[in-house]
Design a protein around this motif. Structure first.
Motif, PDB file in Angstrom:
ATOM      1  N   ALA A  33      20.568 -37.885 -18.414  1.00  0.00           N
ATOM      2  CA  ALA A  33      22.016 -37.886 -18.181  1.00  0.00           C
ATOM      3  C   ALA A  33      22.622 -39.200 -18.666  1.00  0.00           C
ATOM      4  O   ALA A  33      23.650 -39.207 -19.359  1.00  0.00           O
ATOM      5  CB  ALA A  33      22.317 -37.665 -16.702  1.00  0.00           C
ATOM      6  N   PHE A  34      21.991 -40.322 -18.313  1.00  0.00           N
ATOM      7  CA  PHE A  34      22.542 -41.613 -18.737  1.00  0.00           C
ATOM      8  C   PHE A  34      22.448 -41.775 -20.245  1.00  0.00           C
ATOM      9  O   PHE A  34      23.352 -42.335 -20.875  1.00  0.00           O
ATOM     10  CB  PHE A  34      21.831 -42.760 -18.027  1.00  0.00           C
ATOM     11  N   LEU A  35      21.366 -41.271 -20.849  1.00  0.00           N
ATOM     12  CA  LEU A  35      21.246 -41.359 -22.305  1.00  0.00           C
ATOM     13  C   LEU A  35      22.395 -40.613 -22.982  1.00  0.00           C
ATOM     14  O   LEU A  35      22.988 -41.113 -23.948  1.00  0.00           O
ATOM     15  CB  LEU A  35      19.903 -40.777 -22.752  1.00  0.00           C
ATOM     16  N   LEU A  36      22.726 -39.435 -22.478  1.00  0.00           N
ATOM     17  CA  LEU A  36      23.858 -38.682 -23.024  1.00  0.00           C
ATOM     18  C   LEU A  36      25.167 -39.435 -22.835  1.00  0.00           C
ATOM     19  O   LEU A  36      26.069 -39.365 -23.679  1.00  0.00           O
ATOM     20  CB  LEU A  36      23.939 -37.305 -22.359  1.00  0.00           C
ATOM     21  N   GLN A  37      25.273 -40.164 -21.746  1.00  0.00           N
ATOM     22  CA  GLN A  37      26.485 -40.962 -21.517  1.00  0.00           C
ATOM     23  C   GLN A  37      26.584 -42.118 -22.508  1.00  0.00           C
ATOM     24  O   GLN A  37      27.675 -42.445 -22.987  1.00  0.00           O
ATOM     25  CB  GLN A  37      26.500 -41.483 -20.080  1.00  0.00           C
ATOM     26  N   THR A  38      25.451 -42.718 -22.844  1.00  0.00           N
ATOM     27  CA  THR A  38      25.471 -43.865 -23.755  1.00  0.00           C
ATOM     28  C   THR A  38      25.803 -43.460 -25.186  1.00  0.00           C
ATOM     29  O   THR A  38      25.977 -44.335 -26.047  1.00  0.00           O
ATOM     30  CB  THR A  38      24.128 -44.612 -23.761  1.00  0.00           C
ATOM     31  N   MET A  39      25.882 -42.164 -25.453  1.00  0.00           N
ATOM     32  CA  MET A  39      26.216 -41.688 -26.789  1.00  0.00           C
ATOM     33  C   MET A  39      27.650 -41.173 -26.867  1.00  0.00           C
ATOM     34  O   MET A  39      28.094 -40.770 -27.945  1.00  0.00           O
ATOM     35  CB  MET A  39      25.220 -40.621 -27.221  1.00  0.00           C
ATOM     36  N   GLU A  40      28.345 -41.158 -25.747  1.00  0.00           N
ATOM     37  CA  GLU A  40      29.777 -40.841 -25.769  1.00  0.00           C
ATOM     38  C   GLU A  40      30.487 -42.126 -26.184  1.00  0.00           C
ATOM     39  O   GLU A  40      30.275 -43.180 -25.578  1.00  0.00           O
ATOM     40  CB  GLU A  40      30.225 -40.389 -24.373  1.00  0.00           C
ATOM     41  N   PRO A  41      31.294 -42.106 -27.240  1.00  0.00           N
ATOM     42  CA  PRO A  41      31.797 -43.353 -27.820  1.00  0.00           C
ATOM     43  C   PRO A  41      32.474 -44.303 -26.839  1.00  0.00           C
ATOM     44  O   PRO A  41      32.200 -45.513 -26.849  1.00  0.00           O
ATOM     45  CB  PRO A  41      32.780 -42.863 -28.888  1.00  0.00           C
ATOM     46  N   SER A  42      33.350 -43.785 -25.988  1.00  0.00           N
ATOM     47  CA  SER A  42      34.058 -44.674 -25.066  1.00  0.00           C
ATOM     48  C   SER A  42      33.126 -45.214 -23.994  1.00  0.00           C
ATOM     49  O   SER A  42      33.175 -46.403 -23.646  1.00  0.00           O
ATOM     50  CB  SER A  42      35.238 -43.940 -24.416  1.00  0.00           C
ATOM     51  N   ILE A  43      32.277 -44.349 -23.450  1.00  0.00           N
ATOM     52  CA  ILE A  43      31.324 -44.812 -22.437  1.00  0.00           C
ATOM     53  C   ILE A  43      30.398 -45.862 -23.043  1.00  0.00           C
ATOM     54  O   ILE A  43      30.112 -46.899 -22.428  1.00  0.00           O
ATOM     55  CB  ILE A  43      30.528 -43.638 -21.859  1.00  0.00           C
ATOM     56  N   ALA A  44      29.930 -45.606 -24.262  1.00  0.00           N
ATOM     57  CA  ALA A  44      29.020 -46.552 -24.914  1.00  0.00           C
ATOM     58  C   ALA A  44      29.677 -47.919 -25.073  1.00  0.00           C
ATOM     59  O   ALA A  44      29.059 -48.957 -24.807  1.00  0.00           O
ATOM     60  CB  ALA A  44      28.593 -46.013 -26.277  1.00  0.00           C
ATOM     61  N   ALA A  45      30.947 -47.930 -25.501  1.00  0.00           N
ATOM     62  CA  ALA A  45      31.636 -49.203 -25.709  1.00  0.00           C
ATOM     63  C   ALA A  45      31.808 -49.956 -24.400  1.00  0.00           C
ATOM     64  O   ALA A  45      31.590 -51.172 -24.336  1.00  0.00           O
ATOM     65  CB  ALA A  45      33.000 -48.943 -26.355  1.00  0.00           C
ATOM     66  N   VAL A  46      32.173 -49.248 -23.343  1.00  0.00           N
ATOM     67  CA  VAL A  46      32.382 -49.895 -22.052  1.00  0.00           C
ATOM     68  C   VAL A  46      31.057 -50.370 -21.464  1.00  0.00           C
ATOM     69  O   VAL A  46      30.945 -51.486 -20.941  1.00  0.00           O
ATOM     70  CB  VAL A  46      33.115 -48.944 -21.087  1.00  0.00           C
ATOM     71  N   VAL A  47      30.027 -49.524 -21.537  1.00  0.00           N
ATOM     72  CA  VAL A  47      28.707 -49.902 -21.029  1.00  0.00           C
ATOM     73  C   VAL A  47      28.171 -51.105 -21.791  1.00  0.00           C
ATOM     74  O   VAL A  47      27.595 -52.029 -21.203  1.00  0.00           O
ATOM     75  CB  VAL A  47      27.735 -48.707 -21.127  1.00  0.00           C
ATOM     76  N   ASP A  48      28.365 -51.100 -23.100  1.00  0.00           N
ATOM     77  CA  ASP A  48      27.873 -52.200 -23.927  1.00  0.00           C
ATOM     78  C   ASP A  48      28.446 -53.540 -23.475  1.00  0.00           C
ATOM     79  O   ASP A  48      27.755 -54.549 -23.427  1.00  0.00           O
ATOM     80  CB  ASP A  48      28.259 -51.930 -25.387  1.00  0.00           C
ATOM     81  N   GLU A  49      29.717 -53.532 -23.094  1.00  0.00           N
ATOM     82  CA  GLU A  49      30.389 -54.777 -22.729  1.00  0.00           C
ATOM     83  C   GLU A  49      30.256 -55.132 -21.258  1.00  0.00           C
ATOM     84  O   GLU A  49      30.179 -56.311 -20.904  1.00  0.00           O
ATOM     85  CB  GLU A  49      31.878 -54.682 -23.089  1.00  0.00           C
ATOM     86  N   HIS A  50      30.204 -54.124 -20.387  1.00  0.00           N
ATOM     87  CA  HIS A  50      30.349 -54.402 -18.957  1.00  0.00           C
ATOM     88  C   HIS A  50      29.120 -54.086 -18.102  1.00  0.00           C
ATOM     89  O   HIS A  50      29.037 -54.565 -16.969  1.00  0.00           O
ATOM     90  CB  HIS A  50      31.539 -53.612 -18.395  1.00  0.00           C
ATOM     91  N   SER A  51      28.198 -53.266 -18.583  1.00  0.00           N
ATOM     92  CA  SER A  51      27.088 -52.829 -17.728  1.00  0.00           C
ATOM     93  C   SER A  51      25.983 -53.873 -17.666  1.00  0.00           C
ATOM     94  O   SER A  51      25.757 -54.625 -18.614  1.00  0.00           O
ATOM     95  CB  SER A  51      26.514 -51.502 -18.233  1.00  0.00           C
ATOM     96  N   SER A  52      25.264 -53.857 -16.544  1.00  0.00           N
ATOM     97  CA  SER A  52      24.141 -54.783 -16.349  1.00  0.00           C
ATOM     98  C   SER A  52      22.798 -54.106 -16.594  1.00  0.00           C
ATOM     99  O   SER A  52      21.760 -54.636 -16.211  1.00  0.00           O
ATOM    100  CB  SER A  52      24.170 -55.331 -14.916  1.00  0.00           C
ATOM    101  N   PHE A  53      22.788 -52.942 -17.256  1.00  0.00           N
ATOM    102  CA  PHE A  53      21.527 -52.201 -17.369  1.00  0.00           C
ATOM    103  C   PHE A  53      20.480 -52.958 -18.176  1.00  0.00           C
ATOM    104  O   PHE A  53      19.280 -52.767 -17.980  1.00  0.00           O
ATOM    105  CB  PHE A  53      21.773 -50.811 -17.969  1.00  0.00           C
ATOM    106  N   ARG A  54      20.896 -53.845 -19.080  1.00  0.00           N
ATOM    107  CA  ARG A  54      19.918 -54.597 -19.877  1.00  0.00           C
ATOM    108  C   ARG A  54      19.271 -55.713 -19.063  1.00  0.00           C
ATOM    109  O   ARG A  54      18.095 -56.022 -19.256  1.00  0.00           O
ATOM    110  CB  ARG A  54      20.599 -55.202 -21.112  1.00  0.00           C
ATOM    111  N   THR A  55      20.036 -56.345 -18.190  1.00  0.00           N
ATOM    112  CA  THR A  55      19.546 -57.524 -17.464  1.00  0.00           C
ATOM    113  C   THR A  55      19.095 -57.215 -16.037  1.00  0.00           C
ATOM    114  O   THR A  55      18.369 -57.997 -15.440  1.00  0.00           O
ATOM    115  CB  THR A  55      20.638 -58.603 -17.402  1.00  0.00           C
ATOM    116  N   ASP A  56      19.526 -56.101 -15.498  1.00  0.00           N
ATOM    117  CA  ASP A  56      19.183 -55.741 -14.115  1.00  0.00           C
ATOM    118  C   ASP A  56      19.018 -54.227 -14.024  1.00  0.00           C
ATOM    119  O   ASP A  56      19.721 -53.551 -13.279  1.00  0.00           O
ATOM    120  CB  ASP A  56      20.283 -56.232 -13.166  1.00  0.00           C
ATOM    121  N   ALA A  57      18.080 -53.706 -14.798  1.00  0.00           N
ATOM    122  CA  ALA A  57      17.932 -52.249 -14.917  1.00  0.00           C
ATOM    123  C   ALA A  57      17.653 -51.587 -13.578  1.00  0.00           C
ATOM    124  O   ALA A  57      18.279 -50.575 -13.228  1.00  0.00           O
ATOM    125  CB  ALA A  57      16.811 -51.922 -15.909  1.00  0.00           C
ATOM    126  N   LEU A  58      16.733 -52.151 -12.808  1.00  0.00           N
ATOM    127  CA  LEU A  58      16.388 -51.524 -11.536  1.00  0.00           C
ATOM    128  C   LEU A  58      17.513 -51.662 -10.522  1.00  0.00           C
ATOM    129  O   LEU A  58      17.781 -50.732  -9.744  1.00  0.00           O
ATOM    130  CB  LEU A  58      15.093 -52.135 -10.993  1.00  0.00           C
TER     131      LEU A  58
END
Length: 304
Positions: free
Chosen positions: A44-69
């Motif tokens: 589900a999250f992978l599909l979200q990361t491929m929606e252009p707007s979600i991807a752009a917002v996640v890229d800038e604001h999400s902590s999934f790279r630094t605090d995945a768990l």
């Protein structure tokens, strides 16, 4: 008094659709809190990361790279609140809308994106439908009929109403949703760096901040197999066209392995103790009549 979700009609756009909380007797209540939820949450999250707007917002604001768990824990706790939080479920939906109201971004092509734009906001919940159906397909011995899918989808529509999803973004029935969803997958989703980063992150789970540095090697030994398994389940329950877009390998042998593991999981999980079978908030909610105080404690302690 809290009303159970009743069969609902597609929103006509006249007036504001009623928001309702979920109670025992709904499919959401029975299934969302199962630990098998985590096996398809990745797709589900992978599909979200491929929606252009979600991807752009996640890229800038999400902590999934630094605090995945940490991010995963907060996300799971939030989803459990949507279904098991009673009246606080509606407050959680409002909190998330408020939190996302200022999450705007501009991508590398100069396109501006808003987290609360109607399409992206709805897409998050549409990916949950896919994850649920895939989870039932692989990890349950109680397979969904077409009627079951329609009944479940009506509950999802109610969840979308709780999140103030625009009616124009909601297909009326599951039969209409399914081709609509795969059209979105094929023609709207894009290959993004965020999707590749996410696939990399889940394979090499970084230790939580609470784990001392001296224990990091031990963590890596323990976490590596779990990361590989999460990656395997994520790729296996993702639509084939997405695997092709991202260049992900998935063989006939992989599919057989997934089905075999799913067969074991689907016949094991129903026999586990309820405390083990469900995530904590879901477990406590199911015991609410017997132990209201414990549910309150878990809600108060949820990650936010």
């Amino acid at each position: 008094m809290t009303a159970a979700v009743a069969p609902i009609e597609h929103a006509s756009g006249a007036g504001r659709p009623e928001r309702q909380v979920f109670t025992p007797g709904t499919r959401m209540w029975e299934d969302t809190g199962l630990i098998t939820f985590s096996l398809t949450a990745g797709s589900a999250f992978l599909l979200q990361t491929m929606e252009p707007s979600i991807a752009a917002v996640v890229d800038e604001h999400s902590s999934f790279r630094t605090d995945a768990l940490g991010r995963a824990a907060r996300s799971v706790a939030s989803v459990m609140m949507w279904i098991y939080g009673g009246e606080e479920a509606l407050a959680e939906a409002a909190r998330l809308r408020s939190m996302h109201a200022t999450l705007n971004s501009t991508d590398g092509q100069g396109r501006k994106h808003q987290a609360l734009a109607s399409g992206p906001w709805a897409w998050v919940l549409h990916t949950a439908v896919h994850a649920f159906v895939e989870g039932n397909k692989y990890f349950s011995d109680d397979k969904l009929t077409d009627a079951d899918k329609e009944s479940y989808y009506r509950e999802v529509v109610q969840l979308m109403r709780n999140f103030s999803v625009a009616p124009k973004e909601i297909p009326a029935t599951y039969a209409e949703w399914e081709p609509w969803f795969y059209d979105q997958v094929e023609n709207h989703l894009e290959v993004t760096n965020v999707a590749y980063d996410y696939l990399k992150v889940i394979q090499t789970l970084a230790p939580p901040k609470q784990v001392p540095a001296v224990l990091h090697p031990l963590w890596n030994v323990a976490a590596t197999p779990l990361g590989k398994m999460q990656y395997f389940f994520t790729v296996g329950t993702t639509p084939e066209i997405i695997r092709e877009k991202l260049g992900l390998t998935w063989t006939a042998s992989d599919e057989r392995k997934l089905k075999a593991l799913g067969w074991v999981i689907g016949r094991t999980v129903p026999h586990l103790p309820e405390r083990v079978r469900y995530f904590p908030i879901a477990y406590e909610a199911r015991r609410l009549e017997r132990d209201r105080a414990r549910l309150r404690k878990m809600i108060n302690l949820r990650p936010v």
